[in-house]
Design a protein around this motif. Structure first.
Motif, PDB file in Angstrom:
ATOM      1  N   ARG A  38       0.756  -1.365  -0.191  1.00 22.67           N
ATOM      2  CA  ARG A  38       0.083   0.132  -0.133  1.00 22.67           C
ATOM      3  C   ARG A  38       0.939   1.292  -0.076  1.00 22.67           C
ATOM      4  N   GLU A  39       1.861   1.237   0.598  1.00 18.45           N
ATOM      5  CA  GLU A  39       2.723   2.450   0.888  1.00 18.45           C
ATOM      6  C   GLU A  39       3.638   2.858  -0.300  1.00 18.45           C
ATOM      7  N   ARG A  40       3.832   2.138  -1.146  1.00 18.90           N
ATOM      8  CA  ARG A  40       4.675   2.130  -2.283  1.00 18.90           C
ATOM      9  C   ARG A  40       3.991   3.434  -3.415  1.00 18.90           C
ATOM     10  N   ASN A  41       4.966   4.032  -3.563  1.00 14.31           N
ATOM     11  CA  ASN A  41       4.853   5.094  -4.910  1.00 14.31           C
ATOM     12  C   ASN A  41       5.797   5.078  -5.748  1.00 14.31           C
ATOM     13  N   LYS A  70       2.055   3.691  -6.570  1.00 16.63           N
ATOM     14  CA  LYS A  70       1.150   2.714  -6.263  1.00 16.63           C
ATOM     15  C   LYS A  70       0.744   1.814  -7.329  1.00 16.63           C
ATOM     16  N   GLU A 103      -9.500   4.033   0.655  1.00 19.97           N
ATOM     17  CA  GLU A 103      -8.584   4.475   1.770  1.00 19.97           C
ATOM     18  C   GLU A 103      -9.720   4.535   3.121  1.00 19.97           C
TER      19      GLU A 103
END
Lengths: 437, 437
Positions: A202-205, A207, B45
Motif C-alpha cells: 500500500r505504501e509504495r509510490n 502505487k 482509503e
C-alpha cells in the motif's frame, strides 16, 4: 486545484443511463494534477441544480457540468446556471447562425425547439460545439469557473479536450500525478496479485493496484511526485517491473485493446488472418475490424452458425458433424483449416461452443468453447492446434471471453509462447496441439 | 424510504473504470419506491470509507455499498465497516468452506490472500456469493442497514437481486413509482420531441422525457401514484400514446434490443436471415447472435473484408468491383444477392462502406455506407433493394449505427413499412429499391 463534477439528467439518477462522463472527466483531471473533490448526479430539476452549482462553486476551483443543454423542455441546466448567477438569458447571434448551419449541412430545417440552444446567461460565454447542436457555457460563479458541456459523451469529450482542458492545464497545481494501466488477459486477479507480490504494498509510490473489467485483469499504476521528470521516471520503472512480473499475458497499456495489439503484431510479421465463427457469431471479426487499418491484415471470415453453413462454406465433413457434434475438437480443427484454405490467409482462428443459456449437456455444459488455430507451415503443410476453454458467466460474457481467448491464442502463436501461460485455456481442460499435415 | 449508494475503488475515482453499479442500483431502487438521496464515489482509503459510511447511515434507511471486498491489499471495505461499527473482524467458518469449495470446483488451490474474504465485522452477517469469491456483508449502523456487495457488476447484481432486494422491497414505502423506456431507432431527438408534442409537458404525470444513447433515441416514462393499480394503468396509457405518436421506428421497451425485436419478428414470420458484411466486420452477425435462440432464424454469414473475399465467397463480379469500387450500390446489391443464394436463407442483408478514420474521398466521405437487402419472392425470383446512409461520428459510431440501420431495414421490410420512416436512411441521400429479377 480541486474540481467538482456534476452530471445532470433524470435518466442518470433513475439509472436508465450510466454516467460515463464523470469517470472520463476525473481521468482527464487527475492526469493534469487536478483532484476531483466530489461528484454528484442530479435530476433535471432547476432548484436542485442551482443549489449544487452554488455548493460546488464554494468547494472547488473548477466546476465541470455535463448534461441538460438539449433542445427539449426537460433540459434546464442553462436556466439553472442563470439563476445561480442571478442574471437572465440572452440570445447569442453567432451561436444561432452556427445552429442553423448545422441543420443546413444535414439538409434539414432547424426545429423551433433548437433555438433555445443559442441562449446563454448574461455575462457568460459560449463554447463552440463542432459535433452537435448544443453549445457549451463558461461562466464565473463566486471564486470558481463553471464549464457546462453537453451530456452526449462524444460531444462532451471533444468540447472538453478542445476548449476546457487547455484552460485547466494552464492553471493546474504543483503535484504531478501520472497514471497508467497495464492490460492483461488470461490470469485471475489473485494469480496476478501473487505474481506482483511486494509491488502491491500500500505504501509504495508509484502505487500498484489491480482491477477486473470485462475479463481483463488490469494493473493500475499511480505515480505522485512534485516534479514531472521524477513522476515519469518512477512510473516507467514500475511499468517495467510489473510487465516482467506478470509475463506474456500483458498485451498493452492504457486504452490499447487486445485486438489493437494483435493487429500491430500481424502487421509487424506481415501476416494475414481469417476467422471462422460459430458461437461468437462474428464477434472476433468485429473486434479485429474495430481497429483502424485492420484491412491490411484481416482477409475476412465466415459466421457458420448452422451446421449446413459449416459444411458448405468451410468443408467440415457432414459425418464429422454427425458423429462428434458441432461443438467438438475435430470440427473446430476442420473449421480453422477450411477458413485458412478458402481465405488465402496465413493464419485462421475458429470457434465453436455453447454460449447458452440453453443447449448445455452434462458432457458439454454451457460455456464449453473449442478454439482452433490453423497456420501455413514453411513446408507447405498446415499446422492446426485446438484448445478448450470452459467459461463461466452469462451468454454475453461467454462470447466475449471466448473471442478474447481466440485473439490471445493468435498472439501467443505469433510470439511463439506456449499456451500454458493463458491460464484460462490451460486450466480449462485437455489441450491438444498436435500438428497435422 | 431513502437510500445512499457508495461505490468504492480508486479506479472509479480516477475514472479508470466507469461505475455502472450505481446506475443499476438506483434503477432497481426507484422501481421499488425507494429514492436515492445521494451517491458518492470513494477511494480505497479506510478513513474516507469510514466517514462516508457514518454519514450515509445518518441520512438514509439503507446504505448500499459496492466494491473493496476483493482478496488484495487495496480492498479495505470490510475493515472500514468494522471500524465504523467499532468492532473487530472475525473468521466465518461457513464462508471459508464455501471459498475453498469455489476453488475446488475450478480445480485450483485457494490462494492464501483469498482467506480474508471469509472475514467479517463481529455482529454483521455474511451474504452468500454464488458467482464469485467475495461474500457480501449485512450490518446495522446507527438507524440504517448497510449492505456491502462485490464491485464486479455481475456478482453485485446477483447478490442484490437474490439477497438484498427482497428485504428492501418488504420495507418500501407508500409512493409507487413505475418507469419504462420506449426504444426507437431512426429519428433525431428534436424530431422525436416534435412528434411527442404535449406528452412532454413538465407537469405531466406520467412524465415523458427523451434520451439519446448509442444512436438510440429513447422515450422515458415515469409514473408516480399512491397505488400500484393507478400507476400501472396510467403508465400503460402513456406507453400507448407515445408508441402511436412516434410510429414504426419504435422497436421495443426497456431492455429489449433492436436485434431481439428482429429475432422475434423473424421467428413469428418463420423467416431466416444471412449477413454479408464488409465495413462492419461481423457486427451485424454479433448483434443478431447476442440474442439467445437466434440460431432458429440466423443461418450465418460472411465477413468479406477484402475484395477477393467479396468475389470468391459472394460472387461479386471482379469488374463490378473495379468499375464501381467496393463501396457502391451495385456491389452491396450483389453481396446481398450472393449471401441469399449461398446461405439458403429467405432474407439477406449486406453492408459496405467507409468506417474511417482513413479511406474517405470527396465522393465517398468517411461515414458513407451502402446497405443492401435481398429477399426471396413468391415467384421464385429475388427482390433486392439498397439504401445509402451517411453517418457522422467516429469509426465505432459509424459501424454501430450502420449495423443498427441494417437491422431496422430488415424489420421494416418484414413489416411492409416504407423505409422513409427511418430518417437516417431517407434523409441520407438517394434511395433505390427497384426490384430485380
Amino acid at each position: 486545484m480541486h474540481a467538482v463534477i456534476l452530471s445532470i439528467g433524470d435518466e442518470l439518477v433513475l439509472g436508465q443511463t450510466v454516467d460515463t462522463n464523470s469517470a472520463w472527466l476525473a481521468q482527464q483531471l487527475v492526469s493534469h494534477g487536478i483532484q476531483t473533490a466530489w461528484h454528484q448526479t442530479l435530476c433535471d430539476e432547476q432548484p436542485g441544480i442551482v443549489r449544487a452549482l452554488r455548493q460546488a462553486a464554494e468547494d472547488a476551483d473548477f466546476v465541470l457540468v455535463s448534461g441538460g443543454l438539449g433542445p427539449t423542455e426537460d433540459d434546464l441546466t442553462r436556466e439553472a446556471l442563470a439563476e445561480a448567477m442571478g442574471v437572465d438569458l440572452v440570445v447569442d447571434a453567432a451561436s444561432l447562425a452556427q445552429l442553423e448551419a448545422f441543420f443546413a449541412r444535414r439538409n434539414r430545417p432547424m426545429p423551433q425547439r433548437n433555438r433555445v440552444q443559442a441562449m446563454h446567461p448574461r455575462g457568460s460565454s459560449m463554447i463552440v460545439n463542432h459535433h452537435g447542436t448544443a453549445p457549451g457555457l463558461k461562466a464565473g460563479l463566486g471564486r470558481a469557473v463553471v464549464y457546462v458541456m453537453p451530456g452526449v459523451p462524444r460531444e462532451m469529450q471533444h468540447m472538453f479536450t478542445d476548449s476546457v482542458l487547455p484552460e485547466l492545464a494552464a492553471a493546474a497545481g504543483d503535484l504531478v500525478i501520472l497514471t497508467t494501466r497495464i492490460n492483461t488477459f488470461g490470469l485471475g486477479e489473485s494469480d496476478l496479485a501473487q505474481r506482483l507480490g511486494d509491488l502491491m504494498v500500500r505504501e509504495r509510490n508509484p502505487k500498484v493496484g489491480t482491477t477486473v473489467s470485462d475479463g481483463f485483469c488490469c494493473v493500475r499504476i499511480r505515480s505522485e511526485f512534485p516534479d514531472h521528470a521524477t513522476a515519469a521516471t518512477r512510473l516507467d520503472a514500475t511499468v517495467e517491473a510489473v510487465t516482467r512480473a506478470v509475463g506474456p499475458t500483458v498485451f498493452g497499456r492504457d486504452e490499447q485493446t487486445l485486438a489493437e495489439n494483435l493487429v500491430a503484431l500481424l502487421k509487424q510479421e506481415h501476416l494475414t488472418v481469417a476467422t471462422a465463427e460459430s458461437c461468437t457469431g462474428g464477434l472476433v471479426g468485429t473486434m479485429i475490424t474495430d481497429v483502424p487499418g485492420s484491412s491490411a491484415v484481416y482477409r475476412g471470415g465466415w459466421v457458420t452458425y448452422s451446421d449446413a453453413m459449416k459444411a458448405a462454406q468451410l468443408g467440415v465433413p457432414e459425418d464429422m458433424l454427425a458423429v462428434h457434434g458441432a461443438v467438438s475438437e475435430p470440427v473446430v480443427r476442420a473449421m480453422a483449416a477450411g477458413a485458412l484454405h478458402h481465405s488465402g490467409a496465413e493464419l485462421a482462428v475458429s470457434l465453436t461452443g455453447i454460449a447458452g443459456p440453453d443447449g448445455g449437456t452434462p458432457d458439454k455444459p454451457v460455456g464449453t468453447v473449442w478454439i482452433g488455430l490453423a497456420a501455413r507451415r514453411h513446408d507447405g503443410g498446415t499446422h492446426v492446434e485446438a484448445a478448450l476453454v470452459r467459461n463461466h458467466g452469462d451468454r454475453a460474457a461467454i462470447r466475449d471471453r471466448s473471442a478474447k481467448c481466440a485473439l490471445q491464442m493468435l498472439r501467443f502463436h505469433i510470439m511463439g509462447v506456449p499456451l500454458d501461460e493463458v491460464q484460462w485455456l490451460k486450466r480449462a481442460g485437455p489441450l491438444s496441439s498436435a500438428p497435422t499435415a
